[in-house]
Structures are given as structure tokens and as C-alpha cells.
Design an enzyme around this catalytic site. Structure first.
Site, PDB file in Angstrom:
ATOM      1  CD  GLU A 252      -1.198   0.125   3.722  1.00  0.00           C
ATOM      2  OE1 GLU A 252      -2.414   0.066   3.476  1.00  0.00           O
ATOM      3  OE2 GLU A 252      -0.734   0.223   4.868  1.00  0.00           O
ATOM      4  CE  LYS A 254       6.587   6.100   5.611  1.00  0.00           C
ATOM      5  NZ  LYS A 254       6.456   7.567   5.643  1.00  0.00           N
ATOM      6  NE  ARG A 259       3.920   5.185  12.989  1.00  0.00           N
ATOM      7  CZ  ARG A 259       5.010   5.711  12.453  1.00  0.00           C
ATOM      8  NH1 ARG A 259       5.667   6.656  13.100  1.00  0.00           N
ATOM      9  NH2 ARG A 259       5.448   5.315  11.280  1.00  0.00           N
TER      10      ARG A 259
END
Length: 273
Positions: A252, A254, A259
Site C-alpha cells: 500500500e 505510504k 502517527r
């Protein structure tokens, strides 16, 4: 000798030596000798290691001082005119030119050049404990004026070489050429593992002050941040594919962003970023 008596100049000498050395093993050995000679308690270990790894210290809040703001605060702490040559050098530390010198692009070194013309060559005798107390004050200062007062106190109690390292600590980048992993391992074989599941440098120093005693692997605990596992950098796609041993994988994109870690225990919720 406890950190209450150990001079910050001792730590600076180690920093200077580590920065000059090209051998990772010698840097680790130098750090080990410092710990053995000057640290006797958990507080001693934490006081020193939080200065060595400032980016991992969660006990102290953020300073709110990036280079541009720190430059103007130092100018005011030194009582310089904003139009003076040295003030302009600090403000324009990134820019090249005839008056910027060889250290352009390195804020700490530019600051040290400016400071050495205004500070005593002799150390003011600041201890590691006193430095941590002043840095706590700097982090908890609510406005710019308070930060300038703390910086002024630091300038009075140090020389330019010591202030250079303090600036790097404030910016949380010491550029010692030694990894966090090496520092942790030299402190205690289980230090990195414990930090990865707690993100608590003080706890690591308290629990692992005896290097000869191994620590039982600790599970994740709700309410304590867990260090995220980062992807391993590979030189090219072929090398990455080889490491997968032919397994079927999903890839996938990035995306850049924050975060955030969320811990929920009943009605109690903790957010970590």
C-alpha cells in the site's frame, strides 16, 4: 559521584570526543566509562542519558524553540541589536555569503561562534543536575520573555563550547554519530526492548541500573506508549523482493502524516503522537 556534583563540562568532553572519533566501538566504550565513573544511581543515569538522547525524553515538555525562534531568543538573551552583524548571522544561519563563515547551515556551530565572542573561555561550573533544572524551566516557560531569562542564566553559567551542546540538546539533535541502539545496549542489554514497549526513558534507567541483572521481557501496558515498528530501508526493489522469499504480499502507498496511538481502558483514554 552523583549528578548533583558532576559538571556538565565532563559530559561535553565526552560529546566532543565521540564526535571526533570515527569508531563506533570506541564511542560506546567512552560512554560506558562515563557511566561507570560518574553514575551511581538511577537518577544519575537518567540525568545524563536524557541529555544524550533528548529526542526520547518524554518527562520534559517541548521547548517550543526551533532554530528561527531560538536565534532571536539568544540575540535578546545576549543583549544584541537585531541589526548587528552577529545577530544577522544567527537569523540567517542557513544562508551562505561572505559574512556567514564556514559553519553556515549548522545552527549550533554558528551560535557557538557568536557566543565565544561574548562568553568567558572558562566554564561557569554548571552541573548536570543544574542544567536539567534549567532545561525543565525552559520547557515549562509560558512565554518568550521567560525563555530568554532561562537562556540568559545558561549563558552566564557556561562557556561557548558548553552552550553549543546545550543548543543541540534543545534542538534534540547531538550529531554524535552513534545510534540510539548502541547507547541503549551499552547502558543495559535489555534497555532497547524495555524502551520500545514503554517509551519511558526514566523507567528504563530506574529498572535497569544494574547492568549485570537481566530484565524479564515486558509486555505492552495500556497507558504507556509503544514505539512503532518502522519499515526497514532497502537499497532497491529487487533486494526487498528477495527478503520476502517468494511470499504473496500486499503493498500500500505510504502517506505523510501524524502517527497517533490510542490506548483505551474503560472510560480512560490515552492519546500518543
Amino acid at each position: 559521584m552523583s549528578d548533583g556534583k558532576v559538571k556538565f563540562s565532563v559530559l561535553c568532553s565526552m560529546f566532543n570526543w565521540m564526535q571526533r572519533s570515527k569508531s563506533s566501538s570506541k564511542k560506546r566504550s567512552k560512554f560506558r566509562k562515563f557511566l561507570d565513573n560518574f553514575c551511581k544511581s538511577a537518577d544519575d543515569y537518567f540525568s545524563a542519558i536524557r541529555l544524550l538522547l533528548p529526542n526520547l525524553d518524554r518527562e520534559r515538555g517541548t521547548y517550543g524553540l526551533k532554530e528561527s525562534v531560538l536565534a532571536t531568543c539568544l540575540i535578546d538573551a545576549l543583549g544584541m541589536s537585531r541589526e548587528s552583524e552577529d545577530a544577522v548571522r544567527l537569523i540567517n544561519w542557513r544562508k551562505g555569503g561572505a559574512k556567514t563563515g564556514v559553519n553556515v547551515g549548522n545552527f549550533a556551530l554558528v551560535a557557538a561562534e557568536v557566543l565565544q565572542r561574548r562568553q568567558s573561555l572558562v566554564s561557569g561550573g554548571l552541573t548536570i543536575k543544574e542544567l536539567n533544572e534549567l532545561l525543565d524551566r525552559l520547557a515549562s516557560s509560558e512565554n518568550r520573555a521567560e525563555k530568554i531569562v532561562v537562556l540568559s542564566d545558561l549563558i552566564k553559567k557556561t562557556n561557548a563550547q558548553e552552550m553549543k551542546w546545550i543548543v543541540m540538546i534543545i534542538l534534540k539533535d547531538l550529531k554524535l554519530g552513534v545510534s540510539e541502539k548502541s547507547i541503549f545496549h551499552e547502558f543495559h542489554p535489555d534497555a532497547e526492548d524495555l524502551f520500545n514497549v514503554t517509551c519511558d526513558l526514566k523507567l528504563v534507567c530506574e529498572k535497569l541500573r544494574d547492568r549485570s541483572q537481566r530484565h524479564k521481557r515486558q509486555d505492552i501496558e495500556i497507558g504507556k506508549a509503544v514505539r512503532p515498528q518502522l519499515a526497514l530501508r532497502i537499497s532497491d526493489a529487487a533486494s526487498a523482493w528477495k527478503k520476502l522469499h517468494g511470499k504473496e504480499v500486499v503493498v500500500e502507498c505510504k502517506f505523510d502524516g501524524d502517527r497517533i496511538q490510542i490506548h483505551k481502558n474503560g472510560v480512560e483514554t490515552h492519546f500518543f503522537s
